[in-house]
Structures are given as C-alpha cells and as structure tokens.
Design a protein around this motif. Structure first.
Motif, PDB file in Angstrom:
ATOM      1  N   SER A   1      25.057  42.063  44.363  1.00  0.00           N
ATOM      2  CA  SER A   1      25.371  41.216  45.576  1.00  0.00           C
ATOM      3  C   SER A   1      26.416  42.035  46.575  1.00  0.00           C
ATOM      4  CB  SER A   1      26.055  39.611  45.179  1.00  0.00           C
ATOM      5  OG  SER A   1      26.523  39.247  46.625  1.00  0.00           O
ATOM      6  N   TRP A   2      25.953  42.319  47.739  1.00  0.00           N
ATOM      7  CA  TRP A   2      26.708  42.996  48.573  1.00  0.00           C
ATOM      8  C   TRP A   2      28.110  42.363  48.873  1.00  0.00           C
ATOM      9  CZ3 TRP A   2      27.987  40.748  53.194  1.00  0.00           C
ATOM     10  CH2 TRP A   2      27.335  39.986  53.494  1.00  0.00           C
ATOM     11  N   SER A   3      27.841  40.901  49.058  1.00  0.00           N
ATOM     12  CA  SER A   3      29.095  40.189  49.346  1.00  0.00           C
ATOM     13  C   SER A   3      30.149  40.037  48.342  1.00  0.00           C
ATOM     14  CB  SER A   3      28.736  38.770  49.974  1.00  0.00           C
ATOM     15  OG  SER A   3      28.062  38.248  48.782  1.00  0.00           O
ATOM     16  N   VAL A   4      29.597  40.190  47.030  1.00  0.00           N
ATOM     17  CA  VAL A   4      30.693  40.142  46.000  1.00  0.00           C
ATOM     18  C   VAL A   4      31.308  41.570  45.878  1.00  0.00           C
ATOM     19  CG1 VAL A   4      30.981  40.271  43.322  1.00  0.00           C
ATOM     20  CG2 VAL A   4      29.425  38.569  44.573  1.00  0.00           C
ATOM     21  N   ARG A   5      30.522  42.674  46.002  1.00  0.00           N
ATOM     22  CA  ARG A   5      31.181  43.855  45.930  1.00  0.00           C
ATOM     23  C   ARG A   5      31.981  44.154  47.064  1.00  0.00           C
ATOM     24  NH1 ARG A   5      25.905  45.199  45.699  1.00  0.00           N
ATOM     25  NH2 ARG A   5      25.811  46.771  47.739  1.00  0.00           N
ATOM     26  N   ALA A   6      31.683  43.704  48.505  1.00  0.00           N
ATOM     27  CA  ALA A   6      32.683  43.803  49.444  1.00  0.00           C
ATOM     28  C   ALA A   6      33.871  42.870  49.290  1.00  0.00           C
ATOM     29  CB  ALA A   6      32.093  43.354  50.577  1.00  0.00           C
ATOM     30  N   ALA A   7      33.755  41.681  48.684  1.00  0.00           N
ATOM     31  CA  ALA A   7      34.875  40.974  48.384  1.00  0.00           C
ATOM     32  C   ALA A   7      35.708  41.723  47.236  1.00  0.00           C
ATOM     33  CB  ALA A   7      34.742  39.563  48.084  1.00  0.00           C
ATOM     34  N   THR A   8      35.394  42.420  46.478  1.00  0.00           N
ATOM     35  CA  THR A   8      35.957  42.969  45.386  1.00  0.00           C
ATOM     36  C   THR A   8      36.629  44.195  45.951  1.00  0.00           C
ATOM     37  OG1 THR A   8      34.139  42.241  43.695  1.00  0.00           O
ATOM     38  CG2 THR A   8      35.383  44.224  42.955  1.00  0.00           C
ATOM     39  N   GLY A   9      36.114  45.051  46.518  1.00  0.00           N
ATOM     40  CA  GLY A   9      36.773  45.890  47.295  1.00  0.00           C
ATOM     41  C   GLY A   9      38.029  45.788  47.975  1.00  0.00           C
ATOM     42  N   ARG A  10      37.789  44.525  48.804  1.00  0.00           N
ATOM     43  CA  ARG A  10      39.139  44.006  49.374  1.00  0.00           C
ATOM     44  C   ARG A  10      40.099  43.624  48.538  1.00  0.00           C
ATOM     45  NH1 ARG A  10      40.866  43.122  54.006  1.00  0.00           N
ATOM     46  NH2 ARG A  10      39.122  43.650  55.464  1.00  0.00           N
ATOM     47  N   ARG A  11      39.939  42.934  47.357  1.00  0.00           N
ATOM     48  CA  ARG A  11      40.724  42.524  46.521  1.00  0.00           C
ATOM     49  C   ARG A  11      41.282  43.594  45.553  1.00  0.00           C
ATOM     50  NH1 ARG A  11      37.980  38.148  43.318  1.00  0.00           N
ATOM     51  NH2 ARG A  11      39.780  38.223  41.983  1.00  0.00           N
ATOM     52  N   LEU A  12      40.346  44.605  45.252  1.00  0.00           N
ATOM     53  CA  LEU A  12      40.807  45.732  44.372  1.00  0.00           C
ATOM     54  C   LEU A  12      41.831  46.706  45.270  1.00  0.00           C
ATOM     55  CD1 LEU A  12      39.957  46.668  41.395  1.00  0.00           C
ATOM     56  CD2 LEU A  12      38.123  47.940  42.636  1.00  0.00           C
TER      57      LEU A  12
ATOM     58  N   ALA B   1      44.475  46.124  46.157  1.00  0.00           N
ATOM     59  CA  ALA B   1      45.986  46.052  45.800  1.00  0.00           C
ATOM     60  C   ALA B   1      46.195  46.742  44.418  1.00  0.00           C
ATOM     61  CB  ALA B   1      46.198  44.496  45.416  1.00  0.00           C
ATOM     62  N   PHE B   2      45.107  47.271  43.863  1.00  0.00           N
ATOM     63  CA  PHE B   2      45.385  47.818  42.486  1.00  0.00           C
ATOM     64  C   PHE B   2      45.054  49.458  42.707  1.00  0.00           C
ATOM     65  CE2 PHE B   2      44.191  43.680  41.513  1.00  0.00           C
ATOM     66  CZ  PHE B   2      45.121  43.355  40.385  1.00  0.00           C
ATOM     67  N   ALA B   3      45.098  50.128  44.020  1.00  0.00           N
ATOM     68  CA  ALA B   3      44.679  51.456  44.192  1.00  0.00           C
ATOM     69  C   ALA B   3      45.565  52.586  43.314  1.00  0.00           C
ATOM     70  CB  ALA B   3      44.849  51.820  45.849  1.00  0.00           C
ATOM     71  N   GLU B   4      46.835  52.127  42.921  1.00  0.00           N
ATOM     72  CA  GLU B   4      47.558  52.938  42.221  1.00  0.00           C
ATOM     73  C   GLU B   4      47.056  53.237  40.783  1.00  0.00           C
ATOM     74  OE1 GLU B   4      48.863  50.234  43.478  1.00  0.00           O
ATOM     75  OE2 GLU B   4      50.137  51.222  45.421  1.00  0.00           O
ATOM     76  N   VAL B   5      46.167  52.193  40.304  1.00  0.00           N
ATOM     77  CA  VAL B   5      45.689  52.212  39.001  1.00  0.00           C
ATOM     78  C   VAL B   5      44.287  53.308  39.095  1.00  0.00           C
ATOM     79  CG1 VAL B   5      44.597  50.925  37.110  1.00  0.00           C
ATOM     80  CG2 VAL B   5      46.463  50.042  38.639  1.00  0.00           C
ATOM     81  N   PRO B   6      44.674  54.630  38.149  1.00  0.00           N
ATOM     82  CA  PRO B   6      43.458  55.427  38.225  1.00  0.00           C
ATOM     83  C   PRO B   6      42.011  54.782  37.948  1.00  0.00           C
ATOM     84  CG  PRO B   6      45.290  55.879  36.794  1.00  0.00           C
ATOM     85  CD  PRO B   6      45.577  54.846  37.039  1.00  0.00           C
ATOM     86  N   GLU B   7      41.696  53.827  37.345  1.00  0.00           N
ATOM     87  CA  GLU B   7      40.493  53.227  37.051  1.00  0.00           C
ATOM     88  C   GLU B   7      39.838  52.417  38.203  1.00  0.00           C
ATOM     89  OE1 GLU B   7      40.188  50.733  33.578  1.00  0.00           O
ATOM     90  OE2 GLU B   7      42.309  50.727  33.841  1.00  0.00           O
ATOM     91  N   ALA B   8      40.973  51.748  38.967  1.00  0.00           N
ATOM     92  CA  ALA B   8      40.773  51.055  40.247  1.00  0.00           C
ATOM     93  C   ALA B   8      40.511  52.211  41.390  1.00  0.00           C
ATOM     94  CB  ALA B   8      41.812  50.159  40.659  1.00  0.00           C
TER      95      ALA B   8
END
Length: 144
Positions: free
Chosen positions: A21-32, A34-41
């Motif tokens: 789902s594009w909408s799930v991926r978009a919402a996930t990108g927005r929430r993720l 916040a974790f940009a410092e985490v290498p896997e994120a």
C-alpha cells in the motif's frame, strides 16, 4: 517511551516500509524520519525516498526528513538525487519548499543547512546544496 518501546516501534515501521500500500509506505516514511540516525532506518528511508511504485511516498518521506531541520535529514534527501529518475527528482525538489519554504526565517534556516553541506565529501550532496542555496542568496528570495 522506553528503549524497548522505541525498538518495537522501529521494528514495526521497518516491516511496514515494505507494504504493498502506497499510503502505508508514505505514512511509514513520515514516522520513520524520527529514527534517521539508526543505520537500518536510514537505509529504508533512502529506499522510500526513491520509491519506484509511488512518488507520493517519495515526497512524504522527503518532507518528513526536511521537517527535522537538521543536516542529516537534508543530506538524506540530497543523496537521493544521485539515483532519482526525473519524476522522482521533481518530487524531491517539490518537497523542499513544501517543508522548508514557509517564511523568511525558514529560508534562512534552509540556507544555513545548505551552506554546511556545500563542502560535503559526496559531490551529489554538495552540488545539490549549492543548487538550492543559490536562489536563497538572491535578494528576491525566489524559492528553490
């Protein structure tokens, strides 16, 4: 939020980033973002910035990273230009004024971040930072 809860949230977001789902991926990108410092994120965020199935995912992820107002978020967006096709690059470009172009103060903040990245060792990042910075330095303050 405890460290365990934070890790649980990150794990859930990493799973959701592969949703059909594009909408799930978009919402996930927005929430993720916040974790940009985490290498896997960070790795998953780069993939979402270049989402091959929907440019809305690209734009939402880019805006969330830019709304962090830090060099890391901007650098991640600028890095995506290296592998972006023309349509994706247009959406990355559109995210910049959407997230960072609301006031003169925002323009000054964006200019300061771009100035810091003009000497980045990655030539794509430094080149894109200079490209965005150029109109911000003009007296008419044209948007990037």
């Amino acid at each position: 939020m405890t460290r365990s809860e934070s890790r649980d949230e990150l794990d859930l977001l990493l799973q959701e980033a592969t949703s059909a789902s594009w909408s799930v991926r978009a919402a996930t990108g927005r929430r993720l973002a916040a974790f940009a410092e985490v290498p896997e994120a960070a790795e998953v965020l780069q993939r979402l910035l270049l989402d091959a199935r929907d440019t809305f995912v690209t734009q939402e992820t880019a805006e969330a990273l830019l709304e962090r107002w830090d060099a890391l978020g901007l650098r991640m967006v600028l890095t995506a230009f290296a592998d972006a096709d023309d349509d994706t690059a247009d959406h990355l470009d559109a995210a910049i004024p959407n997230a960072c172009g609301r006031s003169e103060e925002d323009g000054e903040r964006l200019a300061a971040l771009c100035s810091a990245l003009t000497s980045d060792t990655d030539s794509v990042v430094s080149g894109e930072a200079r490209r965005i910075l150029e109109p911000l330095r003009r007296p008419d303050r044209s948007s990037p």
